[in-house]
Design an enzyme around this catalytic site. Sequence first.
Site, PDB file in Angstrom:
ATOM      1  N   TYR A 151       4.195  -0.143   7.924  1.00 12.70           N
ATOM      2  CA  TYR A 151       4.413   0.303   6.537  1.00 12.70           C
ATOM      3  C   TYR A 151       4.741  -0.903   5.644  1.00 12.70           C
ATOM      4  CZ  TYR A 151       6.307   2.911   2.556  1.00 12.70           C
ATOM      5  OH  TYR A 151       6.547   3.413   1.302  1.00 12.70           O
ATOM      6  N   SER A 157       6.624  -0.786  -2.412  1.00  8.51           N
ATOM      7  CA  SER A 157       7.915  -0.349  -1.836  1.00  8.51           C
ATOM      8  C   SER A 157       8.798  -1.573  -1.663  1.00  8.51           C
ATOM      9  CB  SER A 157       7.683   0.295  -0.463  1.00  8.51           C
ATOM     10  OG  SER A 157       8.922   0.564   0.161  1.00  8.51           O
TER      11      SER A 157
END
Length: 268
Positions: A143, A130
């Site tokens: 995350y 990501s």
Amino acid sequence: MNQVVLVTGASSGLGKSIAFHLHKLGYTVYGTSRNPEQYSETFPFTLVQLDVTKKDSITQLIQTLKEKEHRIDVLINNAGVGITGPVEETSLDAMRANFETNFFGPLAMIQAVLPIMRKHTDGAIINITSIAGYMGLPFRGAYSASKGALNIISEALRMEIAAQGIRVMTLAPGDYATDIASRRYHEAVIENSPYQNTYQESLNTMDAHVDSGNDPIEIALKVAALLRKKTPKPHYVVGSFLQKFSITLKKILPQKAYEKLLKNHYKL
Ligand SMILES: NC(=O)c1ccc[n+]([C@@H]2O[C@H](COP(=O)([O-])OP(=O)(O)OC[C@H]3O[C@@H](n4cnc5c(N)ncnc54)[C@H](OP(=O)(O)O)[C@@H]3O)[C@@H](O)[C@H]2O)c1
């Protein structure tokens, strides 16, 4: 083309788009879901059971593929989940659970697949990370850390395995319109917490970004293009100009100036 591709987390979002597209291109695609029986729609590719956090589930799937296909040429480590919360107030159990899916899960898949993959010297592994993994995003620290860790360990694996003819790369998406926001683990906003307002404000910003995200087909097209590369780079990034540029800015701006930009964006 008789290459066998395994796409984890292909029941929705980016994984589903990748699996559909690779199937259309002629790959033999196995997509996975923790509960394939819960999906009533018919997938053109084979949807099989897999929970990347469960060793038995991984062993069972690899055994099935060994018996049926005798090979796995490509692994797309796509399955992943979001998590939000202030670092101070997010339970360690929730953070560990996130790492089980986003970091240890992909590693367990790699360890299980490599002994079969290396029998044919043209394997490829794409780890979906990501853009959030290139920087510590406020209220998405766990995350960011899970994806950043996957990015870094991919670099090590890539060098270790290069001589065996297996290509390893990461693909970091920006914001794409999927269900990830609705499935995220949200640490509850605590009343009277010093983070109450800033966390809530950040949640609103995050959800708006994913809802207005790009079409997942962009990621599928990129994956297909990467699989055609004989000598891929270690890392690829796909997203809007600004999202991609945020990584460049981090490299070139003084650290405090970059932090100020992020803080302004998240109204901190
Ligand atoms: N959408 C974005 O904007 C975006 C941006 C950057 C990175 N990403 C990354 O892209 C990947 C796909 O995300 P998405 O947006 O497509 O999310 P999504 O629509 O929520 O899909 C996630 C997929 O992962 C599977 N999954 C979740 N936990 C699993 C587990 N323990 N074992 C096996 N499969 C599991 C789910 O399948 P079942 O529930 O059927 O098991 C589902 O197919 C993730 O790694 C995510 O972090 C997404």
